[in-house]
Design a protein around this motif. Structure first.
Motif, PDB file in Angstrom:
ATOM      1  N   LYS A  35       0.828  -1.207   0.000  1.00  0.00           N
ATOM      2  CA  LYS A  35       0.000   0.000   0.000  1.00  0.00           C
ATOM      3  C   LYS A  35       0.863   1.258   0.000  1.00  0.00           C
ATOM      4  CE  LYS A  35      -4.048  -1.987   2.309  1.00  0.00           C
ATOM      5  NZ  LYS A  35      -4.869  -1.989   3.549  1.00  0.00           N
ATOM      6  N   ARG A  36       1.923   1.236   0.824  1.00  0.00           N
ATOM      7  CA  ARG A  36       2.825   2.388   0.881  1.00  0.00           C
ATOM      8  C   ARG A  36       3.544   2.588  -0.450  1.00  0.00           C
ATOM      9  NH1 ARG A  36       3.694   0.657   6.344  1.00  0.00           N
ATOM     10  NH2 ARG A  36       5.429  -0.669   5.680  1.00  0.00           N
ATOM     11  N   TYR A  41       4.074   5.460  -5.567  1.00  0.00           N
ATOM     12  CA  TYR A  41       4.024   5.367  -7.035  1.00  0.00           C
ATOM     13  C   TYR A  41       3.005   6.354  -7.607  1.00  0.00           C
ATOM     14  CZ  TYR A  41       3.845   3.194 -11.664  1.00  0.00           C
ATOM     15  OH  TYR A  41       3.912   2.966 -13.013  1.00  0.00           O
ATOM     16  N   ILE A  42       1.835   6.424  -6.961  1.00  0.00           N
ATOM     17  CA  ILE A  42       0.785   7.344  -7.428  1.00  0.00           C
ATOM     18  C   ILE A  42       1.239   8.791  -7.301  1.00  0.00           C
ATOM     19  CG2 ILE A  42      -1.541   8.207  -6.957  1.00  0.00           C
ATOM     20  CD1 ILE A  42      -2.301   5.348  -6.159  1.00  0.00           C
ATOM     21  N   GLN A  43       1.911   9.100  -6.179  1.00  0.00           N
ATOM     22  CA  GLN A  43       2.410  10.461  -5.987  1.00  0.00           C
ATOM     23  C   GLN A  43       3.452  10.820  -7.043  1.00  0.00           C
ATOM     24  OE1 GLN A  43       1.136  12.660  -3.734  1.00  0.00           O
ATOM     25  NE2 GLN A  43      -0.337  11.005  -3.389  1.00  0.00           N
ATOM     26  N   GLU A  49       7.744  13.736 -12.914  1.00  0.00           N
ATOM     27  CA  GLU A  49       8.429  12.508 -13.282  1.00  0.00           C
ATOM     28  C   GLU A  49       7.458  11.407 -13.693  1.00  0.00           C
ATOM     29  OE1 GLU A  49      10.492  11.577  -9.737  1.00  0.00           O
ATOM     30  OE2 GLU A  49      11.964  13.184  -9.936  1.00  0.00           O
ATOM     31  N   GLY A  50       6.191  11.757 -13.894  1.00  0.00           N
ATOM     32  CA  GLY A  50       5.153  10.775 -14.163  1.00  0.00           C
ATOM     33  C   GLY A  50       5.468   9.854 -15.326  1.00  0.00           C
ATOM     34  N   ALA A  51       5.887  10.404 -16.459  1.00  0.00           N
ATOM     35  CA  ALA A  51       6.162   9.596 -17.655  1.00  0.00           C
ATOM     36  C   ALA A  51       7.299   8.608 -17.401  1.00  0.00           C
ATOM     37  CB  ALA A  51       6.514  10.510 -18.826  1.00  0.00           C
TER      38      ALA A  51
END
Length: 239
Positions: A35-36, A41-43, A49-51
């Motif tokens: 979960k952490r 990862y979602i943040q 840096e999403g891509a």
């Protein structure tokens, strides 16, 4: 947390070293780790840096799947189910077995704590919890102040920290004393007369050397001896 405050905290590791017991140990839950990681990862996806994160995550997953598929085809050819289903099944199986082992270890260590727990240690652990709570309150207040709210500054903060230092020293000394008494309980109870004789000797020496530096140290030793004798009497009533 500011450095001056962080150094005052009595951590979980500190407690376990001082008591020589796995006290306050929580069960490690594997799913909480995932979960952490998912939250991190979602943040990252929401950031600039999403891509890159998507590319690395997808590439890692594909690499693991291809490697697993090759291993299956090379060494376990008789398996007919799709490799991705097998990968999920094995992941759940390994995760379940690992969680079961962690639970058994935690349960075993909890039994040790329960068997060794004394009333004095219970009280001291509660006091440590209260002490750390005070530190957390000051830390939160510091964060609010640093966020741009100078009106919430703690007056006499330095004096408060000095008081906490003294409290920490008292707690550590009490925890160490409790451990000595607990781990030597049988010896103390079977040699009560030895401790009584030592106490009498210390008392006589205190009278003659009270005014000297050596006498001051003897007085401290006498006080420790008195505390030990009191604890011995209390332990005897619990037999």
């Amino acid at each position: 947390m500011r450095d001056d405050l962080q150094s005052l905290e009595i951590s979980q590791n500190d407690l376990q070293k001082l008591t020589n017991l796995p006290v306050n140990e929580e069960l490690f839950i594997i799913t909480n780790t995932f979960k952490r990681l998912a939250y991190i990862y979602i943040q990252k996806l929401k950031s600039s840096e999403g891509a890159t994160v998507v590319f690395l995550g997808f590439s890692t997953f594909i690499f693991i799947y291809i490697f697993f598929d090759i291993i299956i085809k090379m060494f376990i050819r008789w398996i007919t189910i799709p490799s991705w289903i097998l990968l999920i099944f094995l992941g759940l199986l390994v995760g379940g077995m690992t969680q079961s082992i962690l639970y058994l270890i935690w349960k075993s260590r909890s039994k040790i704590v329960k068997a060794k727990m004394t009333k004095s240690l219970q009280i001291l652990l509660k006091e440590v919890k209260r002490y750390n709570t005070v530190i957390n309150v000051i830390d939160i207040n510091d964060q609010i102040e640093e966020a741009g709210n100078p009106e919430v500054i703690i007056k006499e903060r330095e004096r408060a920290l000095e008081a906490l230092k003294l409290t920490k020293a008292d707690l550590i000394r009490a925890l160490k004393t409790e451990r000595i008494l607990r781990e030597n309980k049988n010896f103390i109870l079977s040699n009560t007369e030895l401790f009584v004789n030592n106490l009498a000797t210390l008392t006589a020496m205190q009278v003659t050397e009270e005014a000297t530096e050596h006498g001051r140290l003897l007085n401290e030793a006498l006080q420790i001896a008195l505390d030990v004798q009191y604890e011995m009497k209390r332990l005897q009533t619990q037999r």
